[in-house]
Design an enzyme around this catalytic site. Sequence first.
Site, PDB file in Angstrom:
ATOM      1  N   HIS A 226       1.728   2.534  42.734  1.00 29.21           N
ATOM      2  CA  HIS A 226       2.809   3.666  42.887  1.00 29.21           C
ATOM      3  C   HIS A 226       3.063   3.947  44.386  1.00 29.21           C
ATOM      4  O   HIS A 226       3.780   4.208  44.936  1.00 29.21           O
ATOM      5  CB  HIS A 226       2.632   4.905  41.864  1.00 29.21           C
ATOM      6  CG  HIS A 226       3.618   5.800  41.977  1.00 29.21           C
ATOM      7  ND1 HIS A 226       3.291   6.996  42.720  1.00 29.21           N
ATOM      8  CD2 HIS A 226       4.696   6.121  41.356  1.00 29.21           C
ATOM      9  CE1 HIS A 226       4.722   7.765  42.548  1.00 29.21           C
ATOM     10  NE2 HIS A 226       5.489   7.139  41.735  1.00 29.21           N
ATOM     11  N   GLU A 266      -3.195   9.207  35.481  1.00 30.75           N
ATOM     12  CA  GLU A 266      -1.959   8.969  35.876  1.00 30.75           C
ATOM     13  C   GLU A 266      -1.951   9.287  37.326  1.00 30.75           C
ATOM     14  O   GLU A 266      -1.169  10.128  37.497  1.00 30.75           O
ATOM     15  CB  GLU A 266      -0.955   9.730  34.918  1.00 30.75           C
ATOM     16  CG  GLU A 266      -0.628   9.320  33.640  1.00 30.75           C
ATOM     17  CD  GLU A 266       0.573   9.922  33.147  1.00 30.75           C
ATOM     18  OE1 GLU A 266       1.610   9.655  33.325  1.00 30.75           O
ATOM     19  OE2 GLU A 266       0.523  10.496  32.048  1.00 30.75           O
ATOM     20  N   HIS A 268      -0.609   9.541  41.003  1.00 27.40           N
ATOM     21  CA  HIS A 268       0.709   9.275  41.689  1.00 27.40           C
ATOM     22  C   HIS A 268       0.483   9.177  43.318  1.00 27.40           C
ATOM     23  O   HIS A 268       0.025   8.128  43.960  1.00 27.40           O
ATOM     24  CB  HIS A 268       1.632  10.139  41.187  1.00 27.40           C
ATOM     25  CG  HIS A 268       2.093   9.949  39.932  1.00 27.40           C
ATOM     26  ND1 HIS A 268       2.864   9.063  39.519  1.00 27.40           N
ATOM     27  CD2 HIS A 268       1.745  10.789  38.845  1.00 27.40           C
ATOM     28  CE1 HIS A 268       3.212   9.208  38.242  1.00 27.40           C
ATOM     29  NE2 HIS A 268       2.613  10.025  37.571  1.00 27.40           N
ATOM     30  N   GLU A 283      -1.848  13.330  37.483  1.00 27.00           N
ATOM     31  CA  GLU A 283      -0.888  14.145  36.749  1.00 27.00           C
ATOM     32  C   GLU A 283      -1.432  14.896  35.488  1.00 27.00           C
ATOM     33  O   GLU A 283      -0.711  15.810  35.114  1.00 27.00           O
ATOM     34  CB  GLU A 283       0.254  13.170  36.180  1.00 27.00           C
ATOM     35  CG  GLU A 283       1.593  14.023  35.751  1.00 27.00           C
ATOM     36  CD  GLU A 283       2.866  13.268  35.566  1.00 27.00           C
ATOM     37  OE1 GLU A 283       3.938  13.723  35.123  1.00 27.00           O
ATOM     38  OE2 GLU A 283       2.719  11.877  36.295  1.00 27.00           O
TER      39      GLU A 283
END
Length: 292
Positions: A226, A266, A268, A283
């Site tokens: 990402h 998660e 990022h 996250e």
Amino acid sequence: MTVERIKVSDGEAGPYGVTVGPDGAIWYTLVHAGEIGRLAADGTVTGYGLGAPECGPSVITAGPDGALWFTRMRDHRIGRIGTDGTERSFALPGEGAGPYGITAGPDGALWFTELSADRIGRITVDGEVTEYPLPVTGGFPSMIAAGPDGALWFTLNQADAVGRITVEGEVTIHPLPTTGTAPVGIASGADGALWFVGIGAGLVGRIEVDGKVTEYPLPDRAARPHAITADPDGRLWFTEWGAGRIGSLGPGGDYRSHELPVSGAEPHGIVVGQDGAVYAALEIGEIARLAR
């Protein structure tokens, strides 16, 4: 490599973007809570509400004026917060812009992408906005970084391309060789090139300023990389959102995997701190610190 987990919010707030502030602290966005957070070197966590819980603060960067600048994707504004917590924001002139990526440019202004409007924006530290339309439709301009050539480089997630815009507004589009790459993160490397990650194809790419592209497929093509950043030694660090881990790549393409000690992390945004450690926004409400 040691991984430390630092809780900065409840799991619903969602640390998303992360950067190093001019004060040496780690600053991050809480995309689901409408807040900006600060993690000091001693571990102290401070949160700053933006007075608009649904504004969607996304990507954050250090500005040329000693403040932090960030995109407010959901209410189409650009925000600024001083290291003392003083906050203000600026509306964008175009409708439905969806500002997302942001970086400091070589001209003393901030440059940002308009995810939903196929534009690149420029905002001065006084709040004056200029918008530049892109020669693509539905390209989803995503992250943006200052390049070594004095221009700004950005990813076009839905166009499988990397773009370049000069400070005068001249745009060049470089198509990527792999269909479905869906690039998101981009960063300047220590080698004079730009590095990006393809969330759709599970790869890391290197693009030279003349547009030549080299691809490095990841061992796990479903990792969904990402965001990406470079350390001073030339190693690239990136979040593998789909796999819940951190990956790194040497300038020669050697890959290393760094597992996060929690499921559903998660990850990022990612940045290298002043202490040399790698910080990633999870996250689930945490910042991960990887001591190199």
